[in-house]
Design an enzyme around this catalytic site. Structure first.
Site, PDB file in Angstrom:
ATOM      1  N   ASP A  78       0.862  -1.192   0.000  1.00  0.00           N
ATOM      2  CA  ASP A  78       0.000   0.000   0.000  1.00  0.00           C
ATOM      3  C   ASP A  78       0.890   1.231   0.000  1.00  0.00           C
ATOM      4  O   ASP A  78       1.900   1.271   0.711  1.00  0.00           O
ATOM      5  CB  ASP A  78      -0.888  -0.027   1.260  1.00  0.00           C
ATOM      6  CG  ASP A  78      -2.089   0.892   1.156  1.00  0.00           C
ATOM      7  OD1 ASP A  78      -3.232   0.389   1.272  1.00  0.00           O
ATOM      8  OD2 ASP A  78      -1.892   2.118   0.990  1.00  0.00           O
ATOM      9  N   ALA A 111      -5.890  -2.067  -4.517  1.00  0.00           N
ATOM     10  CA  ALA A 111      -5.359  -0.705  -4.641  1.00  0.00           C
ATOM     11  C   ALA A 111      -6.009  -0.051  -5.856  1.00  0.00           C
ATOM     12  O   ALA A 111      -5.983  -0.614  -6.943  1.00  0.00           O
ATOM     13  CB  ALA A 111      -3.849  -0.752  -4.828  1.00  0.00           C
ATOM     14  N   THR A 127     -16.691  -3.597  -8.935  1.00  0.00           N
ATOM     15  CA  THR A 127     -17.725  -2.698  -8.411  1.00  0.00           C
ATOM     16  C   THR A 127     -19.052  -2.815  -9.158  1.00  0.00           C
ATOM     17  O   THR A 127     -19.082  -3.158 -10.355  1.00  0.00           O
ATOM     18  CB  THR A 127     -17.238  -1.228  -8.536  1.00  0.00           C
ATOM     19  OG1 THR A 127     -18.307  -0.336  -8.244  1.00  0.00           O
ATOM     20  CG2 THR A 127     -16.764  -0.910  -9.942  1.00  0.00           C
ATOM     21  N   TYR A 142     -14.728   5.626 -13.378  1.00  0.00           N
ATOM     22  CA  TYR A 142     -14.356   4.645 -12.353  1.00  0.00           C
ATOM     23  C   TYR A 142     -14.840   3.252 -12.757  1.00  0.00           C
ATOM     24  O   TYR A 142     -14.056   2.305 -12.837  1.00  0.00           O
ATOM     25  CB  TYR A 142     -14.947   5.067 -10.998  1.00  0.00           C
ATOM     26  CG  TYR A 142     -14.864   3.998  -9.947  1.00  0.00           C
ATOM     27  CD1 TYR A 142     -13.635   3.531  -9.509  1.00  0.00           C
ATOM     28  CD2 TYR A 142     -16.022   3.442  -9.392  1.00  0.00           C
ATOM     29  CE1 TYR A 142     -13.558   2.532  -8.548  1.00  0.00           C
ATOM     30  CE2 TYR A 142     -15.952   2.456  -8.434  1.00  0.00           C
ATOM     31  CZ  TYR A 142     -14.722   2.004  -8.011  1.00  0.00           C
ATOM     32  OH  TYR A 142     -14.654   1.013  -7.072  1.00  0.00           O
ATOM     33  N   ASN A 158     -22.737  -1.692  -2.003  1.00  0.00           N
ATOM     34  CA  ASN A 158     -22.311  -0.626  -1.082  1.00  0.00           C
ATOM     35  C   ASN A 158     -21.726  -1.178   0.206  1.00  0.00           C
ATOM     36  O   ASN A 158     -22.467  -1.590   1.101  1.00  0.00           O
ATOM     37  CB  ASN A 158     -23.485   0.307  -0.803  1.00  0.00           C
ATOM     38  CG  ASN A 158     -23.802   1.168  -2.005  1.00  0.00           C
ATOM     39  OD1 ASN A 158     -24.164   0.669  -3.065  1.00  0.00           O
ATOM     40  ND2 ASN A 158     -23.636   2.468  -1.871  1.00  0.00           N
ATOM     41  N   PHE A 211     -29.176  13.758  -1.722  1.00  0.00           N
ATOM     42  CA  PHE A 211     -28.995  14.108  -3.133  1.00  0.00           C
ATOM     43  C   PHE A 211     -30.213  13.686  -3.967  1.00  0.00           C
ATOM     44  O   PHE A 211     -30.184  12.687  -4.672  1.00  0.00           O
ATOM     45  CB  PHE A 211     -27.726  13.463  -3.687  1.00  0.00           C
ATOM     46  CG  PHE A 211     -26.448  13.921  -3.027  1.00  0.00           C
ATOM     47  CD1 PHE A 211     -26.307  15.232  -2.578  1.00  0.00           C
ATOM     48  CD2 PHE A 211     -25.385  13.049  -2.848  1.00  0.00           C
ATOM     49  CE1 PHE A 211     -25.122  15.659  -1.973  1.00  0.00           C
ATOM     50  CE2 PHE A 211     -24.204  13.471  -2.256  1.00  0.00           C
ATOM     51  CZ  PHE A 211     -24.075  14.769  -1.814  1.00  0.00           C
ATOM     52  N   ALA A 215     -24.730  13.869 -10.000  1.00  0.00           N
ATOM     53  CA  ALA A 215     -24.593  13.344 -11.367  1.00  0.00           C
ATOM     54  C   ALA A 215     -24.138  11.889 -11.338  1.00  0.00           C
ATOM     55  O   ALA A 215     -23.259  11.518 -10.552  1.00  0.00           O
ATOM     56  CB  ALA A 215     -23.581  14.186 -12.131  1.00  0.00           C
ATOM     57  N   ASP A 256     -25.758   9.158 -10.419  1.00  0.00           N
ATOM     58  CA  ASP A 256     -26.355   8.230  -9.448  1.00  0.00           C
ATOM     59  C   ASP A 256     -27.522   7.459 -10.066  1.00  0.00           C
ATOM     60  O   ASP A 256     -28.547   8.067 -10.393  1.00  0.00           O
ATOM     61  CB  ASP A 256     -26.896   9.003  -8.236  1.00  0.00           C
ATOM     62  CG  ASP A 256     -25.859   9.193  -7.151  1.00  0.00           C
ATOM     63  OD1 ASP A 256     -24.812   8.509  -7.200  1.00  0.00           O
ATOM     64  OD2 ASP A 256     -26.096  10.019  -6.252  1.00  0.00           O
TER      65      ASP A 256
HETATM   66  N1  UFG Z   1     -25.918  10.212  -0.752  1.00  0.00           N
HETATM   67  C1  UFG Z   1     -26.602  11.335  -0.284  1.00  0.00           C
HETATM   68  N2  UFG Z   1     -25.890  12.249   0.441  1.00  0.00           N
HETATM   69  C2  UFG Z   1     -24.556  12.119   0.704  1.00  0.00           C
HETATM   70  C3  UFG Z   1     -23.884  10.977   0.226  1.00  0.00           C
HETATM   71  C4  UFG Z   1     -24.603  10.053  -0.515  1.00  0.00           C
HETATM   72  O1  UFG Z   1     -27.796  11.494  -0.501  1.00  0.00           O
HETATM   73  O2  UFG Z   1     -23.986  13.007   1.343  1.00  0.00           O
HETATM   74  C5  UFG Z   1     -26.679   9.216  -1.504  1.00  0.00           C
HETATM   75  C6  UFG Z   1     -26.146   9.018  -2.898  1.00  0.00           C
HETATM   76  O3  UFG Z   1     -26.748   9.937  -3.784  1.00  0.00           O
HETATM   77  C7  UFG Z   1     -26.543   7.580  -3.163  1.00  0.00           C
HETATM   78  C8  UFG Z   1     -26.483   6.906  -1.781  1.00  0.00           C
HETATM   79  O4  UFG Z   1     -26.519   7.986  -0.856  1.00  0.00           O
HETATM   80  O5  UFG Z   1     -27.844   7.516  -3.634  1.00  0.00           O
HETATM   81  C9  UFG Z   1     -25.234   6.111  -1.569  1.00  0.00           C
HETATM   82  O6  UFG Z   1     -24.125   6.916  -1.910  1.00  0.00           O
HETATM   83  P1  UFG Z   1     -22.612   6.492  -1.623  1.00  0.00           P
HETATM   84  O7  UFG Z   1     -21.746   7.595  -2.116  1.00  0.00           O
HETATM   85  O8  UFG Z   1     -22.473   6.055  -0.214  1.00  0.00           O
HETATM   86  O9  UFG Z   1     -22.436   5.196  -2.514  1.00  0.00           O
HETATM   87  P2  UFG Z   1     -22.645   5.016  -4.077  1.00  0.00           P
HETATM   88  O10 UFG Z   1     -23.844   4.148  -4.232  1.00  0.00           O
HETATM   89  O11 UFG Z   1     -22.603   6.263  -4.839  1.00  0.00           O
HETATM   90  O12 UFG Z   1     -21.256   4.333  -4.436  1.00  0.00           O
HETATM   91  C10 UFG Z   1     -21.027   3.000  -4.301  1.00  0.00           C
HETATM   92  C11 UFG Z   1     -19.537   2.753  -4.115  1.00  0.00           C
HETATM   93  C12 UFG Z   1     -18.781   3.203  -5.337  1.00  0.00           C
HETATM   94  C13 UFG Z   1     -19.376   2.570  -6.543  1.00  0.00           C
HETATM   95  C14 UFG Z   1     -20.836   2.888  -6.636  1.00  0.00           C
HETATM   96  C15 UFG Z   1     -21.487   2.237  -7.816  1.00  0.00           C
HETATM   97  O13 UFG Z   1     -19.079   3.467  -2.991  1.00  0.00           O
HETATM   98  O14 UFG Z   1     -17.434   2.807  -5.218  1.00  0.00           O
HETATM   99  O15 UFG Z   1     -21.482   2.404  -5.462  1.00  0.00           O
HETATM  100  O16 UFG Z   1     -22.535   3.062  -8.265  1.00  0.00           O
HETATM  101  F1  UFG Z   1     -18.780   3.020  -7.665  1.00  0.00           F
END
Ligand code: UFG
Length: 323
Positions: free
Chosen positions: A31, A72, A115, A139, A168, A204, A280, A282
């Site tokens: 790492d 990594a 992912t 990503y 998640n 969001f 954007a 999501d």
């Molecule tokens: N969210 C909010 N407010 C925040 C943070 C997140 O409303 O402050 C919402 C996001 O819009 C989403 C949900 O919470 O709907 C989960 O968001 P995360 O950022 O925790 O996780 P993601 O689903 O965006 O991301 C996860 C992994 C990524 C991967 C992605 C695949 O962490 O590595 O799933 O879409 F790429």
């Protein structure tokens, strides 16, 4: 086995290292500590501080190893859209450099951390591994590009690889929990708000086509994720084939509002919420079918309730005086 875990000082990698050690494997964590934490590395593992770009250090770390768990990576969805070059370099170019180094060291077993982002905005739920992969951010595209190299390397060089497509990740082990800087993930953000470390949580968007209008995700406990890596390595060691597997909890998933509710119940604290615009990229719903890994490797999540997952993250924060 002697197993090298790249990214083994990060959130998920550190828990994978813990599980491997607990199962009697000899673990080398590789790492660069850019995002990982030295104190997240379980004491029984050997830490080699190095970057995948550093061929000599990587070579040294791989010497004598039988398998690699490659975690990594750069992994921020938003950043990947702003700066795709960084993501193609780290996740593809340096990933391929790792495969070269593995060939040189005659290591033929790989578990790769992939992912749900490889699916983009899926057409149906729950998502199966055979469903269309059409990433909507760099990503996911880079993770898929690396995955797609693997069957070719298998055919030509005898590499066998299991790609684990995480949904998640959330929760904590006794030792390790989520501590990114900046933090972008919902569960730690919500718990930081509960702890008073941030004033509120911004939701969001609440106009998605979901039951309460907020995005639905499949939260899976980080220790269950880690156990899947051990199962994948065992399968490869037993001569099993290259595969890709989804890793989620199944069920219907949980909305952002449900996560907030559960966090209020688990912590007993109030959490202030603001409504913000959609983020954007999501997708409205991401829920896994994990039937393939259940059938083929006998893996099933042991901590399926969101209360258990969020509770473990909260207790970890309390142990570290973060809450
Ligand atoms: N969210 C909010 N407010 C925040 C943070 C997140 O409303 O402050 C919402 C996001 O819009 C989403 C949900 O919470 O709907 C989960 O968001 P995360 O950022 O925790 O996780 P993601 O689903 O965006 O991301 C996860 C992994 C990524 C991967 C992605 C695949 O962490 O590595 O799933 O879409 F790429």
């Amino acid at each position: 086995m002697r197993v090298v875990v790249t990214g083994g000082a990060g959130y998920i990698g550190s828990v994978v290292a813990e599980e491997l050690v607990a199962k009697g494997h000899e673990v080398v964590v590789f790492d660069n500590l850019q995002k990982g934490h030295r104190d997240a590395v379980v004491p029984e593992a050997r830490l080699v501080v190095g970057d995948l770009a550093d061929r000599e250090r990587l070579r040294g770390a791989l010497r004598g190893a039988e398998a690699v768990v490659h975690m990594a990576a750069d992994s921020l969805v938003g950043e990947s859209v702003q700066d795709p070059a960084k993501y193609f370099r780290t996740n593809v170019v340096l990933g391929l450099a790792l495969l070269d180094a593995m060939r040189e060291a005659s290591i033929d077993k790989l578990v790769f951390s992939s992912t749900a982002a490889v699916y983009g905005d899926p057409k149906r739920q729950p998502i199966e591994e055979t469903d269309e992969t059409e990433p909507n951010n760099a990503y996911g595209e880079t993770k898929l590009a690396f995955e797609r190299a693997l069957p070719w390397y298998a055919r030509a060089y005898g590499l066998r690889a299991v790609s684990l497509r995480y949904f998640n990740a959330a929760g904590a082990s006794e030792r390790n929990g989520e501590r990114h800087d900046p933090e972008t993930h919902l569960v730690p953000i919500v718990l930081q708000a509960a702890a008073g470390a941030r004033p509120d949580v911004t939701v969001f968007g609440d106009d998605y086509a979901t039951p309460d209008g907020t995005c639905v995700r499949d939260y899976v406990h980080v220790v269950d994720l880690a156990r899947a890596h051990v199962a994948a390595l065992d399968a490869l060691a037993a001569g099993g084939p290259s595969r890709a597997y989804n890793l989620g909890c199944g069920g219907a998933g949980y909305s952002v509002k449900q996560v907030l509710e559960v966090a209020r119940a688990v912590t007993g604290r109030d959490i202030s919420v603001k409504l913000g615009p959609r983020r954007a990229g999501d997708p409205a719903v991401l829920v896994a079918s994990s039937a393939r890994i259940a059938r083929e490797l006998g893996w099933a999540p042991t901590m399926q309730s969101l209360e258990a997952i969020v509770g473990s993250a909260w207790r970890w924060m309390q142990r570290r005086d973060l809450a």
